[in-house]
Design a protein around this motif. Structure first.
Motif, short mmCIF file in Angstrom:
data_model
loop_
_atom_site.label_atom_id
_atom_site.label_comp_id
_atom_site.label_asym_id
_atom_site.label_seq_id
_atom_site.Cartn_x
_atom_site.Cartn_y
_atom_site.Cartn_z
N HIS A 1 -9.28 5.97 21.33
CA HIS A 1 -8.75 5.86 19.97
C HIS A 1 -8.70 7.22 19.29
CE1 HIS A 1 -8.64 1.61 20.36
NE2 HIS A 1 -9.94 1.41 20.23
N ILE A 2 -9.75 8.01 19.49
CA ILE A 2 -9.77 9.35 18.90
C ILE A 2 -8.68 10.21 19.50
CG2 ILE A 2 -11.15 11.47 18.77
CD1 ILE A 2 -13.64 9.63 18.57
N GLU A 3 -8.49 10.11 20.79
CA GLU A 3 -7.46 10.89 21.48
C GLU A 3 -6.06 10.53 20.99
OE1 GLU A 3 -6.54 10.27 25.82
OE2 GLU A 3 -7.82 12.05 25.88
N ARG A 4 -5.84 9.26 20.69
CA ARG A 4 -4.52 8.79 20.23
C ARG A 4 -4.39 8.85 18.71
NH1 ARG A 4 -3.99 3.63 24.27
NH2 ARG A 4 -3.78 4.87 26.17
N ARG A 5 -5.31 9.56 18.07
CA ARG A 5 -5.30 9.77 16.62
C ARG A 5 -5.41 8.46 15.84
NH1 ARG A 5 -4.83 15.01 16.18
NH2 ARG A 5 -3.46 16.20 17.52
N ARG A 6 -6.22 7.54 16.39
CA ARG A 6 -6.51 6.29 15.69
C ARG A 6 -8.01 6.19 15.41
NH1 ARG A 6 -3.36 2.29 19.67
NH2 ARG A 6 -5.04 3.10 20.94
N ALA A 7 -8.60 7.34 15.11
CA ALA A 7 -10.04 7.36 14.86
C ALA A 7 -10.38 6.61 13.58
CB ALA A 7 -10.55 8.79 14.78
N PHE A 8 -9.50 6.67 12.59
CA PHE A 8 -9.73 5.98 11.32
C PHE A 8 -8.98 4.66 11.32
CE2 PHE A 8 -10.47 10.43 10.35
CZ PHE A 8 -11.72 10.36 9.77
N SER A 9 -9.43 3.77 12.19
CA SER A 9 -8.79 2.47 12.29
C SER A 9 -9.86 1.39 12.43
CB SER A 9 -7.85 2.42 13.50
OG SER A 9 -8.57 2.48 14.70
N ASP A 10 -9.45 0.17 12.26
CA ASP A 10 -10.38 -0.95 12.42
C ASP A 10 -10.83 -1.09 13.88
OD1 ASP A 10 -10.49 -1.68 9.76
OD2 ASP A 10 -8.72 -2.98 9.92
N LEU A 11 -10.01 -0.62 14.82
CA LEU A 11 -10.41 -0.67 16.23
C LEU A 11 -11.62 0.21 16.48
CD1 LEU A 11 -6.86 -0.50 17.84
CD2 LEU A 11 -8.33 -2.50 17.66
N ALA A 12 -11.65 1.38 15.85
CA ALA A 12 -12.79 2.28 16.00
C ALA A 12 -14.04 1.68 15.35
CB ALA A 12 -12.48 3.64 15.39
N VAL A 13 -13.86 1.03 14.21
CA VAL A 13 -14.98 0.37 13.54
C VAL A 13 -15.53 -0.75 14.43
CG1 VAL A 13 -15.66 -1.03 11.55
CG2 VAL A 13 -14.19 0.96 11.23
N GLN A 14 -14.65 -1.53 15.04
CA GLN A 14 -15.10 -2.61 15.92
C GLN A 14 -15.84 -2.06 17.14
OE1 GLN A 14 -15.06 -5.88 15.28
NE2 GLN A 14 -14.27 -5.27 13.29
N ALA A 15 -15.36 -0.93 17.68
CA ALA A 15 -16.04 -0.33 18.83
C ALA A 15 -17.45 0.11 18.45
CB ALA A 15 -15.23 0.85 19.37
N LEU A 16 -17.59 0.73 17.27
CA LEU A 16 -18.91 1.15 16.82
C LEU A 16 -19.82 -0.05 16.56
CD1 LEU A 16 -18.01 4.10 14.46
CD2 LEU A 16 -19.38 4.22 16.54
N LYS A 17 -19.24 -1.12 16.06
CA LYS A 17 -20.02 -2.33 15.82
C LYS A 17 -20.56 -2.90 17.13
CE LYS A 17 -19.47 -6.84 13.59
NZ LYS A 17 -18.51 -7.72 12.90
N LYS A 18 -19.72 -2.91 18.16
CA LYS A 18 -20.16 -3.41 19.46
C LYS A 18 -21.19 -2.49 20.09
CE LYS A 18 -15.90 -5.92 20.22
NZ LYS A 18 -14.62 -5.95 20.91
N ILE A 19 -21.04 -1.18 19.91
CA ILE A 19 -22.04 -0.24 20.41
C ILE A 19 -23.37 -0.48 19.72
CG2 ILE A 19 -22.69 2.21 20.50
CD1 ILE A 19 -19.66 2.82 20.88
N LYS A 20 -23.33 -0.75 18.43
CA LYS A 20 -24.55 -1.04 17.67
C LYS A 20 -25.26 -2.27 18.24
CE LYS A 20 -23.94 -3.16 13.81
NZ LYS A 20 -23.61 -3.53 12.43
N TYR A 21 -24.51 -3.33 18.46
CA TYR A 21 -25.11 -4.55 19.00
C TYR A 21 -25.64 -4.34 20.42
CZ TYR A 21 -23.21 -7.15 15.04
OH TYR A 21 -22.92 -7.61 13.79
N CYS A 22 -24.91 -3.58 21.22
CA CYS A 22 -25.36 -3.33 22.59
C CYS A 22 -26.64 -2.49 22.61
CB CYS A 22 -24.26 -2.64 23.39
SG CYS A 22 -22.87 -3.71 23.78
N GLY A 23 -26.72 -1.48 21.75
CA GLY A 23 -27.94 -0.68 21.68
C GLY A 23 -29.13 -1.51 21.28
#
Length: 160
Positions: free
Chosen positions: A73-95
């Protein structure tokens, strides 16, 4: 962000996963067998240790996958998107899940350390738990910051 930077980070994510995979393949069966040798009266200790350690592999590799997706997402310039937020949310739960699963297994590792007189097992377990929970908290903070940045970005787009 330059493509070279994200390519380096993607390679780092893959290289993080490979030694952990080797640990799961080669060391985890030995750890279970070692526990069975220490406690021959508990026949199921080997299986419980295998279940606990292999169960931690699932959220660990899900977090690596989400990290890889976040880099895409960062590479495709979609860092400020809901997809990035969802990825961080899943990383939080996995950690949190990795830390929780190791915490659940700590009594088994304490028993091993007690019988073998190896307190390093406890220290390693506590470091893994602490590191997993730090990653979960860090991902939660990044998630909140990203949500606020997206809200500010949307507000600025609406005022123009």
């Amino acid at each position: 962000m330059h493509r070279g930077t994200t390519l380096f980070l993607k390679a780092a994510v893959v290289l993080i996963g490979l030694p952990i995979l080797a640990i799961y393949i080669f060391l985890v069966p030995g750890i279970g067998n070692f526990a069975a040798e220490l406690y021959p009266e508990y026949t199921a200790i080997r299986i419980w240790i295998w279940i606990d350690l292999y169960a931690t592999a699932i959220p660990f590799y899900l977090a690596l996958y989400q990290s890889f997706r976040l880099l895409i997402h960062i590479e495709r310039r979609r860092a400020f998107s809901d997809l990035a937020v969802q990825a961080l949310k899943k990383i939080k739960y996995c950690g949190a899940a990795v830390g929780g699963l190791f915490a659940i297994g700590m009594p088994l590792y304490y028993m091993m350390a007690e019988r073998d007189d190896a307190p390093g097992i406890i220290v390693i377990g506590l470091v893994i738990i602490f590191a997993s929970w730090v990653i979960a908290v860090f991902a939660a903070v990044l998630q909140k910051l990203l949500q606020e940045a997206i809200a500010i970005q949307l507000e600025n787009e609406l005022t123009v």
